[in-house]
Design a protein around this motif. Structure first.
Motif, PDB file in Angstrom:
ATOM      1  N   GLU A 100      16.754  11.670  -0.414  1.00  0.00           N
ATOM      2  CA  GLU A 100      15.952  10.877   0.527  1.00  0.00           C
ATOM      3  C   GLU A 100      14.463  11.017   0.271  1.00  0.00           C
ATOM      4  N   THR A 101      14.057  12.126  -0.339  1.00  0.00           N
ATOM      5  CA  THR A 101      12.658  12.325  -0.712  1.00  0.00           C
ATOM      6  C   THR A 101      12.624  12.836  -2.154  1.00  0.00           C
ATOM      7  N   SER A 102      11.423  12.878  -2.713  1.00  0.00           N
ATOM      8  CA  SER A 102      11.263  13.405  -4.067  1.00  0.00           C
ATOM      9  C   SER A 102       9.841  13.938  -4.166  1.00  0.00           C
ATOM     10  N   THR A 103       9.371  14.148  -5.382  1.00  0.00           N
ATOM     11  CA  THR A 103       7.956  14.430  -5.618  1.00  0.00           C
ATOM     12  C   THR A 103       7.465  13.499  -6.716  1.00  0.00           C
ATOM     13  N   ILE A 104       6.174  13.280  -6.736  1.00  0.00           N
ATOM     14  CA  ILE A 104       5.598  12.446  -7.793  1.00  0.00           C
ATOM     15  C   ILE A 104       5.904  13.054  -9.166  1.00  0.00           C
ATOM     16  N   GLY A 105       5.817  14.386  -9.264  1.00  0.00           N
ATOM     17  CA  GLY A 105       6.106  15.051 -10.536  1.00  0.00           C
ATOM     18  C   GLY A 105       7.533  14.823 -10.991  1.00  0.00           C
TER      19      GLY A 105
ATOM     20  N   LEU B 181      -1.571  10.784  -9.764  1.00  0.00           N
ATOM     21  CA  LEU B 181      -1.547  11.609  -8.555  1.00  0.00           C
ATOM     22  C   LEU B 181      -0.955  12.994  -8.831  1.00  0.00           C
ATOM     23  N   ASP B 182      -1.220  13.906  -7.920  1.00  0.00           N
ATOM     24  CA  ASP B 182      -0.753  15.287  -8.012  1.00  0.00           C
ATOM     25  C   ASP B 182       0.772  15.329  -8.062  1.00  0.00           C
ATOM     26  N   ASN B 183       1.295  16.070  -9.026  1.00  0.00           N
ATOM     27  CA  ASN B 183       2.751  16.188  -9.189  1.00  0.00           C
ATOM     28  C   ASN B 183       3.452  16.728  -7.951  1.00  0.00           C
ATOM     29  N   ASP B 184       2.755  17.535  -7.159  1.00  0.00           N
ATOM     30  CA  ASP B 184       3.388  18.205  -6.024  1.00  0.00           C
ATOM     31  C   ASP B 184       3.506  17.329  -4.782  1.00  0.00           C
ATOM     32  N   LEU B 185       2.920  16.141  -4.806  1.00  0.00           N
ATOM     33  CA  LEU B 185       3.012  15.263  -3.636  1.00  0.00           C
ATOM     34  C   LEU B 185       4.474  14.969  -3.314  1.00  0.00           C
ATOM     35  N   VAL B 186       4.867  15.214  -2.065  1.00  0.00           N
ATOM     36  CA  VAL B 186       6.225  14.881  -1.618  1.00  0.00           C
ATOM     37  C   VAL B 186       6.260  13.390  -1.302  1.00  0.00           C
ATOM     38  N   MET B 187       7.223  12.692  -1.906  1.00  0.00           N
ATOM     39  CA  MET B 187       7.300  11.234  -1.786  1.00  0.00           C
ATOM     40  C   MET B 187       8.329  10.814  -0.744  1.00  0.00           C
ATOM     41  N   TYR B 188       7.861   9.980   0.167  1.00  0.00           N
ATOM     42  CA  TYR B 188       8.720   9.397   1.203  1.00  0.00           C
ATOM     43  C   TYR B 188       8.791   7.886   0.956  1.00  0.00           C
ATOM     44  N   PRO B 189       9.907   7.387   0.417  1.00  0.00           N
ATOM     45  CA  PRO B 189       9.993   5.983   0.021  1.00  0.00           C
ATOM     46  C   PRO B 189      10.369   5.056   1.184  1.00  0.00           C
ATOM     47  N   GLY B 190      10.277   3.758   0.928  1.00  0.00           N
ATOM     48  CA  GLY B 190      10.591   2.762   1.945  1.00  0.00           C
ATOM     49  C   GLY B 190      12.074   2.482   2.113  1.00  0.00           C
ATOM     50  N   HIS B 191      12.873   2.876   1.122  1.00  0.00           N
ATOM     51  CA  HIS B 191      14.323   2.678   1.190  1.00  0.00           C
ATOM     52  C   HIS B 191      15.038   3.917   0.666  1.00  0.00           C
ATOM     53  N   ASN B 192      16.249   4.114   1.134  1.00  0.00           N
ATOM     54  CA  ASN B 192      17.098   5.215   0.678  1.00  0.00           C
ATOM     55  C   ASN B 192      17.981   4.720  -0.476  1.00  0.00           C
ATOM     56  N   TYR B 193      17.350   4.464  -1.621  1.00  0.00           N
ATOM     57  CA  TYR B 193      18.058   3.885  -2.763  1.00  0.00           C
ATOM     58  C   TYR B 193      18.357   4.919  -3.847  1.00  0.00           C
ATOM     59  N   GLY B 194      17.915   6.152  -3.673  1.00  0.00           N
ATOM     60  CA  GLY B 194      18.046   7.133  -4.746  1.00  0.00           C
ATOM     61  C   GLY B 194      19.095   8.189  -4.456  1.00  0.00           C
TER      62      GLY B 194
ATOM     63  N   ILE C  61       0.839  -1.191   0.000  1.00  0.00           N
ATOM     64  CA  ILE C  61       0.000   0.000   0.000  1.00  0.00           C
ATOM     65  C   ILE C  61       0.877   1.245   0.000  1.00  0.00           C
ATOM     66  N   CYS C  62       0.304   2.334  -0.531  1.00  0.00           N
ATOM     67  CA  CYS C  62       0.861   3.672  -0.369  1.00  0.00           C
ATOM     68  C   CYS C  62      -0.132   4.467   0.465  1.00  0.00           C
ATOM     69  N   LEU C  63       0.370   5.471   1.171  1.00  0.00           N
ATOM     70  CA  LEU C  63      -0.467   6.299   2.038  1.00  0.00           C
ATOM     71  C   LEU C  63      -0.349   7.750   1.590  1.00  0.00           C
ATOM     72  N   VAL C  64      -1.490   8.395   1.334  1.00  0.00           N
ATOM     73  CA  VAL C  64      -1.490   9.744   0.758  1.00  0.00           C
ATOM     74  C   VAL C  64      -2.323  10.699   1.600  1.00  0.00           C
ATOM     75  N   GLY C  65      -1.744  11.862   1.895  1.00  0.00           N
ATOM     76  CA  GLY C  65      -2.493  12.903   2.589  1.00  0.00           C
ATOM     77  C   GLY C  65      -1.609  14.084   2.912  1.00  0.00           C
ATOM     78  N   ASP C  66      -2.193  15.257   3.076  1.00  0.00           N
ATOM     79  CA  ASP C  66      -1.491  16.476   3.470  1.00  0.00           C
ATOM     80  C   ASP C  66      -0.293  16.757   2.556  1.00  0.00           C
ATOM     81  N   GLY C  67      -0.462  16.514   1.252  1.00  0.00           N
ATOM     82  CA  GLY C  67       0.603  16.804   0.300  1.00  0.00           C
ATOM     83  C   GLY C  67       1.756  15.820   0.321  1.00  0.00           C
ATOM     84  N   LYS C  68       1.533  14.651   0.909  1.00  0.00           N
ATOM     85  CA  LYS C  68       2.599  13.667   1.059  1.00  0.00           C
ATOM     86  C   LYS C  68       2.138  12.304   0.579  1.00  0.00           C
ATOM     87  N   ILE C  69       3.103  11.484   0.138  1.00  0.00           N
ATOM     88  CA  ILE C  69       2.835  10.083  -0.154  1.00  0.00           C
ATOM     89  C   ILE C  69       3.956   9.231   0.434  1.00  0.00           C
TER      90      ILE C  69
END
Length: 202
Positions: A175-180, A159-172, A116-124
């Motif tokens: 540490e965070t990104s956006t959907i856009g 999903l909205d391009n502006d969503l800040v993405m918090y992933p399950g691993h630090n592989y990139g 699952i992914c969890l989305v709310g308050d501009g975050k995923i």
């Protein structure tokens, strides 16, 4: 919402504590290793943990469940298709509410049947469905490239391009990104047919 992103363990995992600012009611996402660090954040900020939420059933996202239950008395939430011990199950479209905050559950199978992914308050919180610059592997038991394709392109791509993405691993690279940004720069998220995706994923 305040997000505590905590690097943990030997597999570059992230655990999260997500806090409702109005009430200090909080959830823990994917406790595994380095549990003392989570305990310290909870204590220092006087947080009340309402739920422990797992983005999927793999051990590197759930191995801290029982210890955190003992510490916080919070129930465990997992997707209804999870095979692990839990207290509350959720399905696609449900909301997880804590204080005045809530996160919507998106069922995104592919890396695992119960992802699952969890989305709310501009975050995923994307678990192992989508990483910065990559996606979760499909060669583990329950992995399915076709399901991942539909999770990425039917669900996350819309999903909205502006969503800040918090992933399950630090592989990139970050540490965070956006959907856009992931739509633009992540090779996995480039539009292609399902067959092209299956060929690419091997």
């Amino acid at each position: 919402m305040i997000v505590h992103q905590i690097p943990v363990g030997p597999m570059q995992n992230f655990s999260y504590i997500v806090v409702d600012e109005d009430s200090s009611e909080s959830i823990i996402i994917d406790p595994s290793w380095n549990l003392m660090e989570l305990e310290l954040i909870i204590k220092e900020n006087n947080l009340k943990i309402k739920y422990i939420v797992n983005t999927h059933y793999h051990d590197d996202h759930t191995r801290g469940n029982e210890e955190m239950v003992a510490s916080t008395k919070a129930p465990i939430i997992q997707h209804e298709s999870s095979t692990l011990k839990n207290d509350i199950t959720v399905k696609d479209g449900d909301f997880i509410e804590f204080g005045n905050s809530k996160l919507k559950v998106l069922h995104t199978p592919g890396h695992s049947p119960d992802s699952i992914c969890l989305v709310g308050d501009g975050k995923i919180f994307s678990g192992d469905t989508l990483f910065v610059g990559n996606c979760g592997r499909i060669d583990l038991p329950g992995g399915n490239a076709s399901e991942l394709y539909h999770s990425l392109f039917d669900v996350l791509h819309s999903l909205d391009n502006d969503l800040v993405m918090y992933p399950g691993h630090n592989y990139g690279s970050t540490e965070t990104s956006t959907i856009g940004k992931e739509k633009m720069t992540n090779m996995i998220m480039q539009k292609r047919t399902e067959q092209q995706f299956l060929d690419m994923m091997g």
